[in-house]
Structures are given as structure tokens and as C-alpha cells.
Write a protein that holds these residues in place. Structure first.
Motif, PDB file in Angstrom:
ATOM      1  N   SER A  86       0.802  -1.223   0.000  1.00 24.47           N
ATOM      2  CA  SER A  86       0.000   0.000   0.000  1.00 24.47           C
ATOM      3  C   SER A  86       0.834   1.272   0.000  1.00 24.47           C
ATOM      4  O   SER A  86       0.309   2.355  -0.285  1.00 24.47           O
ATOM      5  N   TYR A  90      -6.526  -1.368  -1.875  1.00 22.48           N
ATOM      6  CA  TYR A  90      -7.765  -1.912  -1.292  1.00 22.48           C
ATOM      7  C   TYR A  90      -8.362  -0.836  -0.386  1.00 22.48           C
ATOM      8  O   TYR A  90      -8.121  -0.830   0.834  1.00 22.48           O
ATOM      9  N   PRO A  91      -9.114   0.093  -0.973  1.00 25.25           N
ATOM     10  CA  PRO A  91      -9.686   1.179  -0.186  1.00 25.25           C
ATOM     11  C   PRO A  91     -10.515   0.646   0.978  1.00 25.25           C
ATOM     12  O   PRO A  91     -11.232  -0.337   0.865  1.00 25.25           O
ATOM     13  N   GLY A  92     -10.371   1.300   2.121  1.00 27.29           N
ATOM     14  CA  GLY A  92     -11.148   0.903   3.296  1.00 27.29           C
ATOM     15  C   GLY A  92     -10.444  -0.061   4.206  1.00 27.29           C
ATOM     16  O   GLY A  92     -10.935  -0.351   5.307  1.00 27.29           O
ATOM     17  N   PRO A 132      -5.004   3.892  -2.883  1.00 30.10           N
ATOM     18  CA  PRO A 132      -4.875   2.644  -2.122  1.00 30.10           C
ATOM     19  C   PRO A 132      -5.336   1.455  -2.941  1.00 30.10           C
ATOM     20  O   PRO A 132      -6.371   1.527  -3.624  1.00 30.10           O
ATOM     21  N   GLN A 188      -4.726   0.471  -9.385  1.00 30.45           N
ATOM     22  CA  GLN A 188      -4.912   1.443  -8.306  1.00 30.45           C
ATOM     23  C   GLN A 188      -5.570   2.733  -8.775  1.00 30.45           C
ATOM     24  O   GLN A 188      -5.951   3.563  -7.939  1.00 30.45           O
TER      25      GLN A 188
END
Length: 413
Positions: free
Chosen positions: A31, A410-412, A408, A369
Motif C-alpha cells: 500500500s 484496497y480502499p477501506g 490505495p 490502483q
């Protein structure tokens, strides 16, 4: 930047907090650095969910409807779905989705068509061929007699005249077209013509471009090759694994070459994840993604060239860019280390017609991304600042952190 595991990973944290911390560390690394390795990408949460599913528990040697274990009714449905989606996605008469990797897919292709000692014509390793294309450290180089063709010294493009001459001279049983570092489209029709002329099978190792093929951003080898070997990760954005596409006349030979000849039980959780990825790749959204991958690679190649690196073949048609950093005063291995310290992760590759190593990078992951041409120009500038002066590594590392913070994977989480 705070990162978390998926909610279901709470069990891992309770049972094995040491391993949970390792996974969190890897998620944080992915990330906060730029993943520019051409063979890597970020799978979707849906693919990850299939990989972590109860299908991991099932033993399923054999094929749907003909397993060596009971209780395969559900996993049979999963594998049939993966096969049908692969056939539809690539326009193939037959698909085998059980191969554990791209290398095992190539091994099965050889097993289906060749016998030990047969002659095979493939791209030489020093010109971008894969280990399975004749390396003496690999089964391919130990079992078969490989003859290597190359790329032209001036253009960096495959030397088609040499391919034809070597085929006529050696009369190979099979010709392999494919590379780990060739940034241009391969002329599959030409290779088919040469294979037909000398009575050879044509095997396309499409591990790198197959995702672009799925997204209609690269020509397909399926209409031309007897067997197409591929991976399901890289640009295709699925789980780590392999697959084989072929015509119906070779279907039984290919299936038997995979199981029972070269491997045992199928990894049903991975096959389910492959099915998910094939479904995702059949969407217009994925086609737009594939086009952006190529646009980003071209923008990155242009940016690196403008900064003084020598981009091989003068550019790219694919997700791949290979470049020589020596004009900036560093060799490939040194450059890779400096860039890694700055948070830009990539590979080196052999530069043809010499023993120097260059840089091999790709745009699949950063495009997933959400980055575009603007970000590619910024990355090229960061490259050059680090390679020109190692004192810039720390500042570049902070810029990479800032850049990745806005995209990011993997958002969240």
C-alpha cells in the motif's frame, strides 16, 4: 497509513497473531510502495474471497464428472464454470484451468506434444526467453534440444528472418513464441506460417499479454497456436496460477498431460478464483482497464526516455517497459536497489546483445490502483532523480508515500 486485514481474518489474529502481523506488514508494503514488477497485480476482493473459501478443503483429482474422490458435486460446478468462462473469454475450443502456474502449464504443453530429445525453437534466454524455453537449470533444457532465436541488435525486435532460417535448418518438433521482457506485440500469424512450413507445432507462451488479450488490447494467439499457455495473474488480475487453451483435437492430450502426468489434485479454491477473474475480465470495465494499462506503459516509456534512459525497441505495445539506465551512470542491479529504497519495486532483465542488465517494469498494478498518464510522468521523474543522485532516495521515498496514499489498492482496509 493504517491497514487492516479482512473481517474474517480475525480468526487468524486470535490463533496466530505472529502470522497476522506478517500479513499486515505485507499489506502495508503493497500500500505504500509502487508495485512496478511486470508480473504482479492486485486481485479484486472477490478473487481473494474465493481463494480463502471452503473449496480449499476439497480434494478433487481428475476432472468434472470423473474424479478420484467423492463429494465433488459442487467443485465440479465451479470448475466447469471456470472452463466455460475461459473458453468464452478467449474464443478457445478447450480450456484446462488446473495448472498451478505458468511454468507447469508450459510443462504440460511440452508433455502433450513432445518426447524427450525433441528439438524446440524458442526465444533465447539472453534475448527475453523464459526459463521454460530451454534453460539448462530447468526441465525444458534438460529434456529437450532447444535452439534459440533472437532480436535484432539495432531495433530490438524479433529477428523474423533468423526464425525462419533456424526453423528450416533444425526442423523443430515445436516452435515457442513468447517472452518475459519483449514489449511489443508478437506476430502470431508469422510464427504459424513458419511452423506450418516445417511441420512443427506452435506453442504460444502468453503469460504476460493474456490479460491484454482478454481486454481486447492485444492480438490473440488462440487462432494461430496449437496450444496457448498462460498465467491467470499478471494483467489478467486473477489468482496466481496457470491455464492452457487449445483446439478440441488436442483437448484429451492436454488434459492428460496436466493430470495425471505433471501434477496431482486440482486446487479448487484457486480454480474458483480463476472463474471469478474470467468473469471480471469479460466486462467493459476490464477492457477499459486493459487499454489504460497500455496507455500508462507508453506514457512511462516516453517519460523514461525523456529523462535519458534508453528504452528498448523505442517504446512498448503492452504493459511492459524495458530500459537501460546506464546513461544515467548506474547499472541495472544498482538501479533496482536504489529504486527499491525509494519505494519503487521492479525487476532487472538481461539486455540482448551483451551481458548488461536493464530494468523491466510494468503498469498493471498501478493502473489497477487508478493511476494514469499524469502519475506515470511523475514516476519517471522520480526514477531519474534517484538514479542521477542517490542522495535523493529519501525525498523520493516520501513522494512515493504521498503518491500511493492517494491510490490505495484496497480502499477501506
Amino acid at each position: 497509513m493504517a491497514v487492516t486485514l479482512t473481517p474474517e481474518a480475525g480468526a487468524l489474529r486470535r490463533q496466530d497473531p505472529e502470522m497476522a502481523e506478517i500479513l499486515l506488514g505485507e499489506l502495508a508494503r503493497q500500500s505504500t510502495t509502487l508495485q512496478l514488477i511486470a508480473a504482479e497485480n492486485f486481485t479484486s476482493p472477490a478473487v481473494l474471497a474465493a481463494l480463502g473459501s471452503p473449496l480449499a478443503n476439497k480434494y478433487a483429482e481428475g476432472y468434472p464428472g470423473a474424479r478420484y474422490h467423492g463429494g465433488c458435486e459442487i467443485v465440479d460446478v465451479a470448475e466447469r464454470l471456470a472452463v466455460e468462462r475461459a473458453r468464452a473469454l478467449f474464443g478457445a475450443e478447450h480450456a484446462n484451468v488446473q495448472s498451478h502456474s505458468g511454468s507447469s502449464a508450459v510443462l504440460a504443453a511440452y508433455a502433450a506434444l513432445l518426447r524427450p530429445g525433441d528439438t524446440v525453437l524458442a526465444l533465447g534466454l539472453s534475448h527475453g526467453g523464459h526459463l521454460t524455453h530451454g534453460s539448462p537449470a530447468n526441465f525444458s533444457g534438460r529434456w529437450f534440444d532447444f535452439v534459440g532465436y533472437g532480436v535484432e541488435a539495432e531495433s530490438g525486435l524479433i529477428d523474423h528472418q533468423q526464425v525462419r532460417a533456424l526453423a528450416r535448418s533444425h526442423r523443430p518438433k515445436a516452435i515457442v513464441c513468447g517472452s518475459i521482457s519483449y514489449p511489443r506485440h508478437i506476430d502470431y500469424a508469422f510464427f504459424r506460417e513458419v511452423a506450418d512450413e516445417v511441420g512443427a507445432y506452435l506453442i504460444a507462451d502468453a503469460a504476460h499479454p493474456i490479460g491484454l488479450v482478454a481486454g481486447k488490447a492485444a492480438p490473440s494467439p488462440v487462432p494461430h497456436a496449437d496450444i496457448v499457455c498462460a498465467t491467470t495473474h499478471k494483467v489478467l488480475r486473477g489468482p496466481r496460477g496457470g491455464m492452457i487453451l487449445c483446439g478440441s483435437e488436442l483437448a484429451e492430450r492436454v488434459d492428460r498431460a496436466v493430470f495425471p502426468f505433471t501434477q496431482g489434485g486440482a486446487q479448487m479454491h484457486t480454480i474458483a478464483a480463476k472463474a471469478v477473474a474470467f468473469g471480471e475480465a469479460a466486462t467493459e470495465g476490464f477492457a477499459a482497464y486493459a487499454r489504460q494499462v497500455v496507455a500508462n506503459a507508453r506514457a512511462l516509456a516516453d517519460g523514461l526516455a525523456a529523462e535519458g534512459l534508453v528504452v528498448t525497441t523505442g517504446g512498448t505495445d503492452t504493459h511492459l517497459v524495458t530500459a537501460d539506465p546506464s546513461p544515467l551512470g548506474v547499472d541495472g542491479r544498482t538501479a533496482r536497489g536504489l529504486l527499491a529504497a525509494a519505494g519503487m519495486i521492479l525487476d532487472t532483465c538481461v539486455l540482448p546483445h551483451g551481458d548488461a542488465r536493464g530494468l523491466r517494469l510494468g503498469t498493471a498494478a498501478v493502473t489497477t490502483q487508478g493511476m494514469g498518464e499524469k502519475e506515470m510522468a511523475r514516476i519517471a521523474a522520480l526514477f531519474a532523480s534517484v538514479l542521477r543522485d542517490a542522495a535523493n532516495v529519501r525525498k523520493a521515498r516520501e513522494e512515493v508515500r504521498e503518491l500511493t496514499g492517494g491510490f490505495p489498492p484496497y480502499p477501506g482496509r
